[in-house]
Design a protein around this motif. Structure first.
Motif: not given
Length: 101
Positions: A7-20
């Motif tokens: 674990v390198v970060a705790h975020l309230t919102t995460v956005q990913l691209r190219g998702v499977s």
């Protein structure tokens, strides 16, 4: 957020691209048999820090309902998406350029 299993970060919102979207069927079967939660379904993608979220289609996963992720609107299965936003306990996939089955 994890990098190499750490674990390198705790975020309230995460956005990913190219998702499977992945589901371990054997682990899902253990959930059904034992009625005990475990981590067996997840999304794999590339983190992006886009200023404006590009994913707005609500999606969900329920091991007791189906063995795949699905669109909330019509329960259609979803296996990949161009973008995914995770925010406040909810998941949203991009409606365009996604593979719905």
């Amino acid at each position: 957020m994890q990098f190499g299993g750490v674990v390198v970060a705790h975020l309230t919102t995460v956005q990913l691209r190219g998702v499977s979207f992945k589901v371990s069927e054997s682990a899902r079967q253990r959930v059904l048999a034992q009625r005990q939660r475990n981590v067996h379904a997840y999304a794999i993608g590339t983190y992006t820090s886009a200023a404006q979220p590009t994913a707005t289609e609500p999606i969900s996963y329920n091991p007791y309902q189906a063995g795949h992720f699905f669109r909330v609107e019509d329960q259609a299965s979803i296996h990949s998406a161009a973008a995914l936003v995770l925010s406040q306990g909810k998941a949203y996939a991009s409606a365009q350029a996604s593979l719905f089955f």
